[in-house]
Scaffold this active site. Structure first.
Site, mmCIF file in Angstrom:
data_model
loop_
_atom_site.group_PDB
_atom_site.id
_atom_site.type_symbol
_atom_site.label_atom_id
_atom_site.label_comp_id
_atom_site.label_asym_id
_atom_site.label_seq_id
_atom_site.Cartn_x
_atom_site.Cartn_y
_atom_site.Cartn_z
ATOM 1 N N GLY A 14 1.237 15.848 -13.858
ATOM 2 C CA GLY A 14 2.522 15.299 -14.289
ATOM 3 C C GLY A 14 2.888 16.000 -15.598
ATOM 4 N N SER A 35 -4.484 18.225 -8.996
ATOM 5 C CA SER A 35 -3.575 17.119 -8.693
ATOM 6 C C SER A 35 -3.779 16.663 -7.258
ATOM 7 C CB SER A 35 -2.128 17.569 -8.878
ATOM 8 O OG SER A 35 -1.257 16.533 -8.479
ATOM 9 N N GLY A 49 15.906 7.722 -17.001
ATOM 10 C CA GLY A 49 16.876 7.481 -18.071
ATOM 11 C C GLY A 49 16.924 8.472 -19.195
ATOM 12 N N PHE A 117 19.051 3.464 -25.835
ATOM 13 C CA PHE A 117 18.006 2.806 -25.062
ATOM 14 C C PHE A 117 17.575 1.536 -25.784
ATOM 15 C CE2 PHE A 117 15.433 4.532 -21.411
ATOM 16 C CZ PHE A 117 16.491 5.183 -20.818
ATOM 17 N N GLN A 234 3.700 -3.401 -19.074
ATOM 18 C CA GLN A 234 5.145 -3.544 -19.313
ATOM 19 C C GLN A 234 5.893 -3.991 -18.061
ATOM 20 O OE1 GLN A 234 7.874 -0.078 -20.468
ATOM 21 N NE2 GLN A 234 8.088 -1.569 -22.118
ATOM 22 N N HIS A 236 9.591 -4.188 -16.645
ATOM 23 C CA HIS A 236 10.922 -3.608 -16.894
ATOM 24 C C HIS A 236 11.987 -4.618 -16.488
ATOM 25 C CE1 HIS A 236 14.328 -0.872 -16.694
ATOM 26 N NE2 HIS A 236 13.588 0.077 -17.255
ATOM 27 N N LEU A 246 13.168 1.103 -9.485
ATOM 28 C CA LEU A 246 13.711 1.027 -10.847
ATOM 29 C C LEU A 246 15.210 1.313 -10.896
ATOM 30 C CD1 LEU A 246 12.729 0.835 -13.905
ATOM 31 C CD2 LEU A 246 13.172 3.281 -13.931
ATOM 32 N N GLU A 249 17.132 1.925 -17.507
ATOM 33 C CA GLU A 249 17.704 1.307 -18.694
ATOM 34 C C GLU A 249 18.949 2.084 -19.149
ATOM 35 O OE1 GLU A 249 14.804 -0.484 -21.379
ATOM 36 O OE2 GLU A 249 15.493 0.959 -22.856
ATOM 37 N N ARG A 280 12.348 -4.217 -24.232
ATOM 38 C CA ARG A 280 12.147 -4.566 -22.814
ATOM 39 C C ARG A 280 11.469 -5.916 -22.605
ATOM 40 N NH1 ARG A 280 10.564 1.311 -20.202
ATOM 41 N NH2 ARG A 280 12.703 2.048 -20.291
ATOM 42 N N HIS A 344 6.085 -2.018 -14.567
ATOM 43 C CA HIS A 344 6.600 -0.661 -14.756
ATOM 44 C C HIS A 344 5.630 0.304 -15.410
ATOM 45 C CE1 HIS A 344 9.605 2.400 -15.354
ATOM 46 N NE2 HIS A 344 9.554 2.313 -16.667
ATOM 47 N N ARG A 379 6.245 -0.780 -24.923
ATOM 48 C CA ARG A 379 6.761 0.574 -25.097
ATOM 49 C C ARG A 379 8.282 0.598 -25.165
ATOM 50 N NH1 ARG A 379 8.751 4.587 -21.580
ATOM 51 N NH2 ARG A 379 8.169 3.518 -19.665
ATOM 52 N N GLY A 381 11.706 2.285 -24.299
ATOM 53 C CA GLY A 381 12.171 3.157 -23.232
ATOM 54 C C GLY A 381 12.348 4.576 -23.764
ATOM 55 N N ASN A 383 10.241 6.712 -24.553
ATOM 56 C CA ASN A 383 9.154 7.203 -25.404
ATOM 57 C C ASN A 383 7.975 7.724 -24.599
ATOM 58 O OD1 ASN A 383 9.929 7.153 -28.036
ATOM 59 N ND2 ASN A 383 8.759 5.346 -28.619
HETATM 60 C C1 LIG Z 1 10.613 4.968 -11.864
HETATM 61 C C2 LIG Z 1 10.183 5.365 -13.250
HETATM 62 C C3 LIG Z 1 11.113 5.757 -14.177
HETATM 63 C C4 LIG Z 1 10.722 6.117 -15.470
HETATM 64 N N1 LIG Z 1 11.676 6.520 -16.373
HETATM 65 C C5 LIG Z 1 11.290 6.937 -17.609
HETATM 66 C C6 LIG Z 1 12.238 7.444 -18.528
HETATM 67 O O1 LIG Z 1 13.421 7.561 -18.245
HETATM 68 N N2 LIG Z 1 11.793 7.826 -19.745
HETATM 69 C C7 LIG Z 1 10.474 7.749 -20.114
HETATM 70 O O2 LIG Z 1 10.134 8.132 -21.240
HETATM 71 N N3 LIG Z 1 9.559 7.270 -19.248
HETATM 72 C C8 LIG Z 1 9.932 6.868 -17.999
HETATM 73 N N4 LIG Z 1 8.982 6.410 -17.121
HETATM 74 C C9 LIG Z 1 7.563 6.482 -17.477
HETATM 75 C C10 LIG Z 1 7.092 7.925 -17.372
HETATM 76 O O3 LIG Z 1 7.770 8.570 -16.332
HETATM 77 C C11 LIG Z 1 5.601 8.025 -17.095
HETATM 78 O O4 LIG Z 1 4.874 7.202 -17.964
HETATM 79 C C12 LIG Z 1 5.127 9.470 -17.304
HETATM 80 O O5 LIG Z 1 5.954 10.356 -16.584
HETATM 81 C C13 LIG Z 1 3.682 9.630 -16.894
HETATM 82 O O6 LIG Z 1 3.359 11.000 -16.943
HETATM 83 P P1 LIG Z 1 1.867 11.481 -16.780
HETATM 84 O O7 LIG Z 1 1.889 12.952 -16.896
HETATM 85 O O8 LIG Z 1 1.005 10.717 -17.714
HETATM 86 O O9 LIG Z 1 1.443 11.035 -15.312
HETATM 87 P P2 LIG Z 1 2.103 11.291 -13.860
HETATM 88 O O10 LIG Z 1 3.396 11.983 -13.926
HETATM 89 O O11 LIG Z 1 2.046 9.985 -13.154
HETATM 90 O O12 LIG Z 1 1.072 12.289 -13.191
HETATM 91 C C14 LIG Z 1 -0.233 11.908 -12.829
HETATM 92 C C15 LIG Z 1 -0.928 13.096 -12.194
HETATM 93 O O13 LIG Z 1 -2.304 12.793 -11.983
HETATM 94 C C16 LIG Z 1 -2.693 13.202 -10.699
HETATM 95 N N5 LIG Z 1 -3.816 12.354 -10.271
HETATM 96 C C17 LIG Z 1 -3.938 11.015 -10.390
HETATM 97 N N6 LIG Z 1 -5.112 10.608 -9.871
HETATM 98 C C18 LIG Z 1 -5.759 11.707 -9.427
HETATM 99 C C19 LIG Z 1 -7.008 11.937 -8.783
HETATM 100 N N7 LIG Z 1 -7.851 10.939 -8.465
HETATM 101 N N8 LIG Z 1 -7.332 13.216 -8.454
HETATM 102 C C20 LIG Z 1 -6.481 14.241 -8.727
HETATM 103 N N9 LIG Z 1 -5.290 14.076 -9.336
HETATM 104 C C21 LIG Z 1 -4.941 12.825 -9.684
HETATM 105 C C22 LIG Z 1 -1.441 13.025 -9.850
HETATM 106 O O14 LIG Z 1 -1.505 13.829 -8.702
HETATM 107 C C23 LIG Z 1 -0.372 13.498 -10.833
HETATM 108 O O15 LIG Z 1 -0.256 14.894 -10.791
HETATM 109 C C24 LIG Z 1 9.365 6.055 -15.827
HETATM 110 C C25 LIG Z 1 8.420 5.656 -14.889
HETATM 111 C C26 LIG Z 1 8.825 5.303 -13.624
HETATM 112 C C27 LIG Z 1 7.775 4.836 -12.659
#
Ligand SMILES: Cc1cc2nc3c(=O)[nH]c(=O)nc-3n(C[C@H](O)[C@H](O)[C@H](O)COP(=O)(O)OP(=O)(O)OC[C@H]3O[C@@H](n4cnc5c(N)ncnc54)[C@H](O)[C@@H]3O)c2cc1C
Length: 566
Positions: A14, A35, A49, A117, A234, A236, A246, A249, A280, A344, A379, A381, A383
């Site tokens: 991610g 991944s 958002g 936000f 959290q 939402h 979702l 926001e 939130r 959320h 948290r 929004g 951030n």
């Molecule tokens: C619908 C929605 C809307 C959101 N909108 C916002 C917003 O507007 N602004 C904001 O700041 N935040 C927002 N958030 C929160 C934010 O998107 C997430 O907290 C953030 O993107 C998480 O990023 P990350 O890189 O930590 O994890 P993720 O993007 O969840 O990536 C996790 C990665 O880990 C890998 N993985 C997991 N387990 C394993 C495993 N066992 N083996 C191999 N790979 C694995 C997955 O394949 C993936 O590649 C939103 C969240 C959601 C759900």
């Protein structure tokens, strides 16, 4: 056995994982990224958002303002040294993504547009319509696809991590399954970064993708790393009736109202200054009180976007328009949208310092899986995207110099054999009438009922007992697919184990915290209690398998706790 060795191994693709991989690669390390899904299907893709940009031009605002609002929203549980870094370095990260090619929404004069936000005193959130996460994730992936990086880096796409390798108290990589072949391999590394995202699916319903199953948090816990603030889940304020999808926001940021069944903007009663854009936790609780007191319809209140006009909706909230039309057959330009609060985000996670370092040498964490802690009890929004970029980069910047003195150690085959035996054990089981999906649903729904917004000790204790029973069912349940190639049954089985670990940690920490703070509302302790509970709760699995609960002080740099009003 094939040998896979890397300087830096990033688990998760991610935003946090990709940002860490790019930074480590730029510093000359041999990097690999794993991944379980194709990288651009990570949940970051769903972020709608926006992203806060403290320090970006006038609109981003001074970093101190952003840091204070983040601290206040965290209900003073966020560590202020980490929050200061988020605010000071965040703007640079946002601009970096713009320079890499993220096409942020613009004002008439061509400068990057902002929206407001929740919990923020002014509009300081940059955005790409309502697809901000998708836009940033794809641009980061493009960076990784540049020949100079792509050719030098190993991408384990659709590999699934089953355990971390710990030797002599140090993390030395992981065991992972190549999903396509079903074979397990040891991937050794001098530094391992857990960037596996959140655990929203421990609850049903949830805004999170089905893959958000808390894998990394559980993997780190099983390996003996400390896990912090797990009671802070959290909720939402605006998720769609039924499915829990979702509704950003950003809709309220563009001016949408919240109405009860009598058409009242009820937030006037709960947060007279910031109204719909209070923090939130505050807005979600207000909605639930309206619903509980009979001023909702079914289990919903309404989001009113009619006055925004179709032009603005189609320009800035197109995805919301489509979600409402396609999933509930509602035209938000002319009709009210029924919404309700829904799970959320997890504020807690793998405990790290401001460089993503965990107390276990060689193990780092960043993004939603980590608890730095910048979000504390609630948290703000927009951030989280910021958190993934700032601390993903910082984890790599610490890891690359750190690995210089480190050497690879041979990994005994027994490490892989243990996970192979675990999987074989599941494959050997007959179907006993139960199903993984049923256990998962029972866990999710009972977590929602018993460890949701309003928490009571009777329900929390009942849930701990529930989880014991669910674990017993889990230990006996088999899978239908006995094959090797793309056996998603096996993956769902292992994920459910991760989720049960997380559910237990959430419930135990929620029982422990005897006060109400941020997202954690205890009906028997309705007030915040700084004297006794201005501290983090930490859970650590001991080498003998028992669990230790301990506490860590909150770092305060310049903002003393005050009463929180919006
Ligand atoms: C619908 C929605 C809307 C959101 N909108 C916002 C917003 O507007 N602004 C904001 O700041 N935040 C927002 N958030 C929160 C934010 O998107 C997430 O907290 C953030 O993107 C998480 O990023 P990350 O890189 O930590 O994890 P993720 O993007 O969840 O990536 C996790 C990665 O880990 C890998 N993985 C997991 N387990 C394993 C495993 N066992 N083996 C191999 N790979 C694995 C997955 O394949 C993936 O590649 C939103 C969240 C959601 C759900």
């Amino acid at each position: 056995m094939a040998v896979y060795e890397h300087d830096v191994l990033v688990i998760g693709a991610g935003l946090a994982g990709m940002r860490a991989a790019i930074a480590a690669q730029e510093m000359g390390a041999d990097v690999a990224m794993i991944s379980k899904v194709h990288p651009v299907r990570s949940h970051s893709n769903a972020a709608q958002g926006g992203i806060n940009g403290p320090g970006v031009g006038e609109d981003g605002g001074p970093w101190e303002e952003h840091a204070f609002e983040t601290t206040k929203a965290s209900d003073y549980l966020g560590d202020q040294d980490a929050i200061e870094i988020l605010a000071k370095e965040g703007g640079r990260e946002v601009l970096q993504t713009e320079h890499w090619g993220v096409v942020y929404s613009r004002k008439e004069d061509g400068r990057m547009a902002v929206r407001r936000f929740g919990g923020m005193g002014k509009a300081r959130t940059f955005f790409v319509g309502a697809i901000t996460g998708q836009a940033i994730l794809h641009v980061l992936y493009e960076q990784l696809m540049k020949p100079a990086i792509h050719n030098a880096m190993r991408n384990y796409e659709e590999w699934f991590v089953t355990s971390l390798i710990v030797d002599d108290g140090q993390c030395r990589g992981c065991v992972a399954m190549n999903i396509r072949t079903g074979e397990l391999h040891a991937i050794t590394a001098k530094a391992t970064v857990i960037a596996t995202g959140g655990l929203g699916r421990v609850y049903e319903p949830s805004t999170n993708a089905l893959i958000c199953t808390g894998d990394g948090i559980s993997l780190a816990y099983r390996a003996g790393a400390p896990i912090m603030d797990m009671e802070m889940v959290q909720i939402h304020p605006t998720t769609l009736k039924g499915s829990g999808v979702l509704i950003t926001e950003g809709a309220r940021g563009e001016g949408a109202y919240l109405l009860n069944k009598d058409g009242e903007r009820f937030m006037e009663k709960y947060a007279p200054n910031l109204m719909e854009l209070a923090s939130r936790d505050v807005v979600s609780r207000a909605e639930q009180m309206e619903i509980d007191e009979g001023r909702g319809v079914d289990d919903c209140v309404f989001l009113d976007m009619r006055h925004l006009g179709e032009k603005l909706i189609r320009e800035r909230l197109e995805e919301i328009y489509e979600i409402a039309r396609d999933l509930v057959n509602i035209d938000i330009a002319t009709e009210l949208l029924p919404i309700r609060p829904g799970v959320h985000y997890i504020m807690g996670g793998v405990k790290t310092d401001i460089d993503g370092v965990t107390p276990m040498p060689g193990l780092y964490s960043a993004g939603e899986a980590a608890c730095v802690s910048v979000h504390g009890a609630n948290r703000v929004g927009a951030n989280s995207l910021l958190d993934t970029l700032v601390f993903g980069r910082r984890a790599a910047e610490h890891a690359v110099p750190w690995i210089q003195g480190q050497k690879f150690r041979p990994i005994p085959e027994s490490v892989v054999e243990r996970d192979r035996a675990m999987i074989q054990g599941v494959l050997n089981r007959g179907m006993n009438g139960d199903r993984i999906a049923r256990i998962r649903r029972d866990m999710g729904e009972s977590m929602n009922t018993n460890v949701g917004m309003f928490r009571h000790p009777d329900k929390l204790n009942a849930q701990l007992e529930n989880l014991r029973q669910l674990r017993a069912r889990y230990d006996k349940v088999g899978v239908e697919d006995k094959g090797k190639v793309f056996n998603t049954d096996i993956l769902f089985h292992i994920e459910l184990g991760y989720m049960l670990d997380c559910a237990e940690m959430i419930t135990k920490s929620a029982i422990e915290r005897k006060e109400s703070r941020g997202a954690h509302t205890r009906l028997d302790y309705p007030n915040r209690d700084d004297e006794n509970w201005l501290k983090h709760i930490v859970l650590t699995k001991q080498p003998d398998g028992s669990e230790k609960m301990s506490y860590l002080p909150v770092t305060i740099t310049q903002w003393q706790p005050q009463e929180r009003k919006y």
